[in-house]
Design an enzyme around this catalytic site. Structure first.
Site, mmCIF file in Angstrom:
data_model
loop_
_atom_site.group_PDB
_atom_site.id
_atom_site.type_symbol
_atom_site.label_atom_id
_atom_site.label_comp_id
_atom_site.label_asym_id
_atom_site.label_seq_id
_atom_site.Cartn_x
_atom_site.Cartn_y
_atom_site.Cartn_z
ATOM 1 N N HIS A 83 -6.045 -2.502 8.448
ATOM 2 C CA HIS A 83 -5.874 -2.291 7.011
ATOM 3 C C HIS A 83 -5.476 -0.840 6.721
ATOM 4 C CE1 HIS A 83 -6.638 -4.019 2.909
ATOM 5 N NE2 HIS A 83 -6.382 -2.748 2.638
ATOM 6 N N HIS B 263 -9.475 5.590 1.241
ATOM 7 C CA HIS B 263 -8.064 5.500 0.874
ATOM 8 C C HIS B 263 -7.453 6.903 0.823
ATOM 9 C CE1 HIS B 263 -9.093 1.406 -0.200
ATOM 10 N NE2 HIS B 263 -7.816 1.140 -0.390
ATOM 11 N N HIS C 267 0.782 -1.228 0.000
ATOM 12 C CA HIS C 267 0.000 0.000 0.000
ATOM 13 C C HIS C 267 0.818 1.284 0.000
ATOM 14 C CE1 HIS C 267 -3.036 -2.973 1.111
ATOM 15 N NE2 HIS C 267 -3.937 -2.112 0.673
#
Length: 580
Positions: A364, A444, A260
């Site tokens: 996450h 995000h 990520h």
């Protein structure tokens, strides 16, 4: 001084092997300089170097001419450090399988020179072809480019399936080593042409059982030096567009599964999102954690600091997790589960699956940003639907999220929504608010903008901690918040996307970022129509006028296989490429 122009057709050669020059003599020089070497580092086949041959070269400007009448010219200056680093003039932005026209102006011993080169590039292709492939390369469909935006370049960080499958796994059912897809990374211009390509074989080995050569290549993030940072599996990187690495490192011992995000700090250190191996839980169980550690690694590769989110946040908060769409959790896509909620079992196996407790995917973390004003980090936690600021002291400064489920200590850090006049906005514990304010859901890229605001890509899954009656009721937003830390408040100052509805909905991945040079909100919805059969997933590049919300740029890119998401996109600034 008299200027002159030379037209040269150069037979470009690949990077030389370590063989005897007496057997294989070097190619003849081109123009007043040296040879032309295409793909000098074996990474970027649409790049080249014009060697300077130890000559006194300065004040370099390069123009890669566009193809045809509407072709996009790419132009940039080359600074003295870049000339030394590459032992020549870097050429970026050529077309594939084409005789490119490249105009170069410079001073040779103080005298101005202009030369035109013709450089032949190789074809590019996707090595990961199998029965699920829909096209040789990703399709690009340019919808709109407003005047003044014609020279924009967009780097797309995408994927394709490994034909062999995600066949790497740890000895135990823990960790995220199966998080593994072959990369598709390229630059597209506003005519839909590929102008840069990452050679997949150069950085990813589809056949290797060595985990250092596998993983999902993610998080291309531009620095102010013309380089990009990114991660893949067990490594993190910094690289320029020629394919020259300034960092190519394995994670520090005791950590694994970088994915990520990796972001460069002003002092040159790298912040990397990773996980901890052999983590001792309070109950005595030893596990590999999932996406819940932030590492600060200095320029010598030494581990400077660690943010262990299991200790800073609450890994048992499940309010968001139980509302997620089970069909799309990050890049794990199951079309048969679309619209169903994730089932959380307290005694579920440890590993890369949504769940509570250290050793499962409870946090996450999908983005990191650094706030130099107070030496803190800003994180996006998808599975907490929260944007969180954490200080160097490892204490939470504030949280932008709905109030439900936070423990007493963290609940005090949840910001109060207000309107433009500072008046409190009423919200339910599950985040349904009066007026135009909304929180972000499975978001995000929470980035600190040049204005001091926070821009976030609000994916919109699990909005208000529930699945809607119909999937078509979902939507995605670009959203901007202003935080007042002293008052403990947050104001939503800008949003876009709700009005575009489900056709613009991107359940996972994606990015948004304010661009001051054009006063636009740039964004990329990386997983539109990911459940749709028979086509590649649509990724949508947009630039939205900040004042009017008019669409200035809209370009669709498609994956080569169905149900595969893109990850992010970034703007490539021509002026910063090699200008030291």
């Amino acid at each position: 001084m008299k200027k002159f122009k030379i037209s040269i057709v150069a037979l470009a050669v690949s990077a030389p092997l370590a063989l005897s020059a007496a057997v294989f003599p070097p190619a003849p020089p081109a123009g007043d300089l040296g040879r032309i070497i295409v793909n000098p580092y074996g990474i970027a086949p649409l790049s080249a170097v014009i060697e300077t041959n130890n000559k006194n070269v300065s004040d370099v400007e390069v123009i890669v001419k566009g193809k045809g009448k509407k072709g996009v010219d790419i132009s940039y200056d080359v600074g003295p450090q870049s000339l030394l680093t590459h032992d020549g003039i870097p050429v970026f932005g050529m077309y594939a399988d084409f005789r490119n026209t490249v105009e170069v102006s410079y001073k040779l011993d103080g005298k101005p020179v202009q030369e035109t080169y013709t450089i032949q590039t190789p074809a590019i292709s996707d090595f990961a072809m199998d029965n699920r492939s829909l096209s040789r390369l990703q399709k690009v469909d340019v919808k709109k480019v407003a005047p003044g935006f014609e020279d924009r370049l967009y780097l797309v960080n995408s994927f394709t399936f490994n034909p062999n499958g995600s066949d790497i796994a740890w000895r135990s059912n823990t960790g995220a080593a199966g998080f593994d897809q072959a990369p598709h990374v390229y630059v597209v211009d506003t005519e839909g042409e590929f102008r840069w390509w990452l050679d997949q074989n150069s950085i990813y080995d589809a056949n290797s059982r060595d985990i250092d050569k596998r993983g999902s290549l993610m998080g291309f993030r531009a620095t102010d030096k013309g380089t990009f940072t990114f991660v893949q599996g067990q490594k993190f990187f910094e690289m320029d567009m020629m394919g020259h690495f300034s960092r190519n490192e394995i994670l520090p011992r005791g950590y694994q599964d970088a994915s990520h995000e990796a972001v460069k700090m002003p002092n040159g250190d790298m912040l990397v999102r990773a996980a901890k191996t052999n983590y001792l839980r309070p109950d005595g169980t030893v596990v590999h954690t999932i996406r819940d550690h932030i590492l600060q690694v200095d320029q010598e590769g030494k581990l400077v600091d660690v943010w262990d989110l299991n200790k800073i946040l609450d890994p048992m908060r499940d309010n968001v997790l139980v509302s997620l769409d089970a069909g799309a959790v990050c890049m794990n896509v199951d079309t048969e589960l679309e619209g169903e909620t994730v089932k959380i079992e307290p005694d579920a196996p440890y590993g890369d699956l949504p769940g509570v407790g250290t050793g499962r995917n409870w946090a996450h973390i999908n983005s990191i940003d650094y706030d130099p004003s107070d030496d803190s980090i800003i994180l996006s936690s998808r599975h907490q639907a929260a944007v969180i600021k954490i200080g160097r002291n490892k204490e939470v400064t504030w949280i932008i999220a709905a109030r439900a489920g936070w423990n007493d200590q963290l609940a005090e850090k949840v910001l109060q929504p207000v309107d433009s006049k500072g008046k409190k906005i009423k919200c339910t514990d599950n985040g349904k608010c009066e007026g135009d304010f909304d929180f972000t859901w499975t978001q995000h890229t929470a980035f600190l903008s040049s204005k001091g605001t926070i821009t976030v890509l609000d994916n919109g899954d699990g909005r208000h901690m529930e699945q809607p009656a119909l999937p078509s009721m979902k939507y995605t937003r670009f959203v901007e918040y202003k935080v007042n830390e002293k008052k403990g408040t947050v104001e939503q100052v800008w949003e876009y996307g709700k009005e575009r509805g489900y056709e613009w909905y991107s359940p996972i991945t994606s990015v948004t970022e304010y661009r001051p040079e054009t006063d636009t909100m740039f964004g990329f919805n990386g997983s539109i129509e990911i459940f749709k059969p028979g086509q590649g997933t649509r990724g949508k590049i947009n630039e939205i006028d900040y004042k009017t919300k008019d669409v200035k740029v809209e370009i669709d890119v498609f994956t080569t296989k169905p149900h595969v998401p893109h990850y992010r996109a970034s703007i490539v600034e021509q002026v910063n490429l090699f200008n030291d």
